[in-house]
Design an enzyme around this catalytic site. Structure first.
Site, PDB file in Angstrom:
ATOM      1  N   GLY A  36       0.820  -1.204   0.000  1.00  0.00           N
ATOM      2  CA  GLY A  36       0.000   0.000   0.000  1.00  0.00           C
ATOM      3  C   GLY A  36       0.850   1.248   0.000  1.00  0.00           C
ATOM      4  N   ASN A  37       0.249   2.369   0.267  1.00  0.00           N
ATOM      5  CA  ASN A  37       1.003   3.622   0.356  1.00  0.00           C
ATOM      6  C   ASN A  37       0.379   4.488   1.438  1.00  0.00           C
ATOM      7  OD1 ASN A  37      -1.045   5.467  -0.927  1.00  0.00           O
ATOM      8  ND2 ASN A  37      -0.761   3.973  -2.560  1.00  0.00           N
ATOM      9  N   ARG A  38       0.964   5.648   1.667  1.00  0.00           N
ATOM     10  CA  ARG A  38       0.579   6.445   2.836  1.00  0.00           C
ATOM     11  C   ARG A  38      -0.491   7.485   2.567  1.00  0.00           C
ATOM     12  NH1 ARG A  38       5.829   7.050   6.106  1.00  0.00           N
ATOM     13  NH2 ARG A  38       5.767   9.226   5.509  1.00  0.00           N
TER      14      ARG A  38
END
Ligand code: CTP
Length: 402
Positions: free
Chosen positions: A210-212
């Site tokens: 995922g990412n932030r």
């Protein structure tokens, strides 16, 4: 400075109780609120409650305090009128200019922005009569917030729920702020699509890449577009933020799901803003069971494959002539040079370029950016709230929509 004057119209639906919370938020944030209920609204919440919470007298009729000519004065002096909940009956009266009580008289005399937050059963909302009345009100420049989907009165669920009061308040705040602008509702009659959040690419039932991204910038864009009169589809990838009032929220998980939802919504859209952080790669295989560690064995490498580039695809293959497409570029180095190259590569009309790093942009309330346009122009956006960047993006989109 005088407090902004808000008229809170309340018509007769069970959601009237939620308007108490909206009233509180308006008064606590420094607005002078005059509540104008209909007679039916008083079956749900009594005049004493409205009067105590607003600090102002409450009446439904034009025959009280006639010497003050309330049926004209209240509307004339308002900076904003918001009707929440707005029933099918109230929308019909407003669309046809009927004036048989204080609220409908107020709606006819108001020259300020007007926001309707409808709430009713799905059948009533979908009825052609209601839909035509809503279209009429929108055409005349009112903001009619799409109802939310969820639990209705009794056992029914569906579209027709009053959005959360905090979100209606956000629409009011933005509409009021734009009330002094030259073109407060410059996206009226437009359908815009915003993608927000960050995609998650599953490895197994419990893990993902995922990412932030939290979705804050995309949600700010959606809220700003609602307040400018647009119909908004928000394609939300894994965001935990509350649904913006008036936006149709489509939830997705992966880049492939996001692509499908964006392409579908873009079919009749005037503009698409890709604020989501879309994973460029996904694991080549998905393990049906949880991947286990094995004693004496090194873990298998994760093999990645490319995801579709949604922004490049919808830019190359526009669903409608004149559709405006906006991308975001998160860069860590050579921010402007990379941004220019990306704008050309993706083929979109505008690219919002911002610098990211561990403490910049992701999850923060503020943003600093430059909006690069395909026509060679650059619009710097100074460090400020994501809401301000959102409005700059819509200003540039509205200019291009003409
Ligand atoms: N985007 C997209 N589909 C992808 C990846 C990104 O639609 N598979 C969109 C994002 O929503 C954003 C823009 O493309 O609007 C820029 O994304 P970014 O990840 O910064 O660009 P990349 O093409 O991945 O370039 P690079 O890998 O060089 O950073």
């Amino acid at each position: 400075m005088d407090k902004p004057k808000v008229v809170l119209g309340v018509s007769g639906g069970i959601a009237a109780y939620k308007a108490c919370e909206l009233l509180r938020r308006l008064t606590e944030s420094g607005h002078e609120v005059r509540v104008v209920p209909t007679d039916s609204a008083l079956h749900f919440v009594g005049a004493a409650t409205w009067s105590a919470l607003s600090g102002n007298p409450v009446t439904t009729e034009v025959w009280d305090s006639v010497h003050e000519v309330p049926h004209v004065r209240i509307g004339q002096s308002a900076d904003l009128v918001v009707v929440a909940p707005a029933t099918a009956d109230l929308l019909a009266k407003a669309a046809h200019g009927l004036a048989d009580d204080l609220l409908t008289n107020t709606l006819l005399t108001a020259r300020c922005p007007v926001v309707f937050a409808p709430a009713m059963h799905t059948e009533m909302w979908e009825h052609p009569a209601t839909q035509e009345n809503v279209a009429t009100l929108r055409r005349r420049g009112a903001v009619v917030i799409e109802p939310a989907v969820g639990r209705l009165t009794g056992v029914d669920t569906g579209k027709g729920r009053l959005p959360e009061p905090g979100e209606i308040f956000e629409v009011c705040r933005r509409v009021l702020a734009r009330g002094i602008e030259e073109r407060p509702l410059d996206l009226a009659g437009r359908h815009v699509v915003v993608s927000a959040g960050g995609t998650r690419e599953p490895l197994d039932p419990v893990r993902f890449l995922g990412n932030r991204s939290t979705g804050k910038q995309g949600y700010a864009l959606a809220r700003a577009a609602v307040a400018r009169g647009a119909r908004v589809t928000l394609v939300s990838a894994n965001s935990e933020l509350p649904d913006p009032a008036g936006a149709d929220v489509v939830r997705v998980g992966t880049a492939v799901q996001l692509r499908e939802a964006v392409v579908k919504a873009a079919a009749d859209a005037d503009a698409v803003v890709m604020a989501a952080a879309v994973a460029d790669f996904r694991p080549a295989t998905y393990a049906e069971g949880k991947i286990k560690k094995r004693d004496g064995h090194e873990p298998d490498p994760i093999v990645l494959v490319r995801n579709p580039d949604v922004l490049a695809e919808i830019s190359a293959d526009r669903a409608r002539p004149g559709q405006v497409i906006v991308g975001f570029a998160a860069e860590t180095d050579d921010v402007l040079a990379n941004g220019r190259a990306k704008l050309a590569r993706k083929g979109c009309d505008l690219l919002v370029v911002n610098e990211v790093g561990e403490h910049k942009t992701f999850g923060s309330e503020a943003n600093e950016a430059v909006v690069l346009a395909a026509d060679g122009t650059e619009t710097p956006v100074p460090y400020g709230p994501k809401e301000a960047l959102a409005d700059t993006v819509w200003d540039l989109v509205a200019d291009r929509l003409g």
